[in-house]
Design an enzyme around this catalytic site. Structure first.
Site, PDB file in Angstrom:
ATOM      1  N   ASP A 178      -1.400  -0.957   5.940  1.00  0.00           N
ATOM      2  CA  ASP A 178      -1.605  -0.387   7.272  1.00  0.00           C
ATOM      3  C   ASP A 178      -3.050  -0.513   7.731  1.00  0.00           C
ATOM      4  OD1 ASP A 178      -2.524   1.562   5.360  1.00  0.00           O
ATOM      5  OD2 ASP A 178      -2.521   3.045   6.982  1.00  0.00           O
ATOM      6  N   ASP A 220       0.856  -1.178   0.000  1.00  0.00           N
ATOM      7  CA  ASP A 220       0.000   0.000   0.000  1.00  0.00           C
ATOM      8  C   ASP A 220       0.898   1.235   0.000  1.00  0.00           C
ATOM      9  OD1 ASP A 220      -2.448   1.416   0.181  1.00  0.00           O
ATOM     10  OD2 ASP A 220      -2.170   1.637   2.337  1.00  0.00           O
ATOM     11  N   ASP A 262      -0.253   5.044   1.021  1.00  0.00           N
ATOM     12  CA  ASP A 262      -0.483   5.942   2.149  1.00  0.00           C
ATOM     13  C   ASP A 262      -0.508   5.169   3.465  1.00  0.00           C
ATOM     14  OD1 ASP A 262      -0.914   8.612   0.887  1.00  0.00           O
ATOM     15  OD2 ASP A 262      -2.474   7.515  -0.179  1.00  0.00           O
ATOM     16  N   LYS A 296      -9.445  -2.533  -3.323  1.00  0.00           N
ATOM     17  CA  LYS A 296      -9.360  -3.226  -2.034  1.00  0.00           C
ATOM     18  C   LYS A 296     -10.580  -2.907  -1.179  1.00  0.00           C
ATOM     19  CE  LYS A 296      -5.575  -1.030  -1.237  1.00  0.00           C
ATOM     20  NZ  LYS A 296      -4.423  -0.453  -0.513  1.00  0.00           N
TER      21      LYS A 296
END
Length: 266
Positions: free
Chosen positions: A210, A14, A16, A185
């Site tokens: 995250d 990922d 961010d 996602k």
């Protein structure tokens, strides 16, 4: 040999919360990426945000101090375009979104129109208009298939939360009774399209994220081992609330430096 002993040949990560936070790099992200590139380990940087093109994102990341090739960036807009190209090549769509999405659809040969389109495609934008949403509602009500790039209800900003694709999709659904098909996602479809992009296999690929509810579950359902980093949304306490677990929990990708070939070794 157990599954965790299998060598790691590629990475999906990922963006961010893993590599950057807003426009600032996560400490150690540059060293992690440099190690992958030096070792020739294929990787893709994934984002559910469909606003920017890979070229735009490359420039944004470079400004943050991270040098990532354009071809190593995979967005929900690209995944959506890939899906539509497979489902209905050369189709038509009415798009509510920005250049990241419209460019991806143009590149697969789609015609963008509000005249009886095959699809209404909803993506991220910072300029949602009542007129555009009204047009989308009417087209979906008349039978256009409803697609959305990602289900995220909100996005971050310096001033606080912003309504995101999932929130606007809910508005259209409430008006029409039609649920969209979300490509990004946590749909493992996005993971599988990313794997195909770099010619990787799920068994030898790791997904780093995250968020438990998007990154980890998508990686898990696509058959990959997963690493949760606590440099973004999730904490070591919050991930325990979920009925599934990541393969490994780390503070950040800095903890992977020096061990990218086998991050699960004791």
């Amino acid at each position: 040999m157990t599954a965790d002993d299998e060598p790691i040949l590629s990475y999906l990560t990922d963006m961010d919360g893993v590599l950057v936070h807003e426009d600032h790099p996560i400490p150690g992200a540059d060293k992690f990426l440099s190690e992958l590139q030096a070792a020739g380990i294929p990787f893709l940087v994934l984002t559910n945000n469909s606003i920017r093109t890979p070229r735009d994102l490359q420039a944004r990341l470079r400004h943050s101090g991270l040098d990532i090739p354009q071809e190593a960036i995979w967005t929900s807009a690209l995944a959506t375009a890939t899906f539509l190209d497979d489902q209905r090549p050369g189709g038509t769509a009415y798009v509510v979104g920005e250049s990241g999405l419209t460019t991806a659809l143009h590149e697969i040969g789609y015609v963008l129109t509000d005249s009886d389109p095959d699809y209404v495609v909803l993506g991220e934008t910072r300029t949602y208009s009542f007129e555009a949403i009204t047009t989308a509602i009417r087209l979906v009500d008349r039978g256009a298939r409803f697609i959305a790039t990602n289900p995220d209800a909100t996005g971050p900003s310096r001033e606080g939360l912003l309504p995101a694709t999932g929130s606007v999709a809910a508005l259209i659904t409430r008006a029409t009774g039609r649920e969209p098909y979300y490509v990004g996602k946590p749909n493992p479809l996005m993971m599988r399209s990313a794997l195909r992009r770099i010619g990787a296999h799920s068994q030898s690929t790791v997904m780093i994220g995250d968020r438990m509810d998007t990154d980890v579950i998508a990686g898990l359902e696509a058959g990959m081992r997963t690493i949760l980093v606590t440099s973004g949304i999730s904490t070591r306490a919050s991930f325990e609330q979920f009925p599934y677990r990541p393969t490994l929990v780390l503070d950040s990708v800095a903890d992977l430096v020096g061990r990218t070939s086998n991050p699960f070794a004791d």
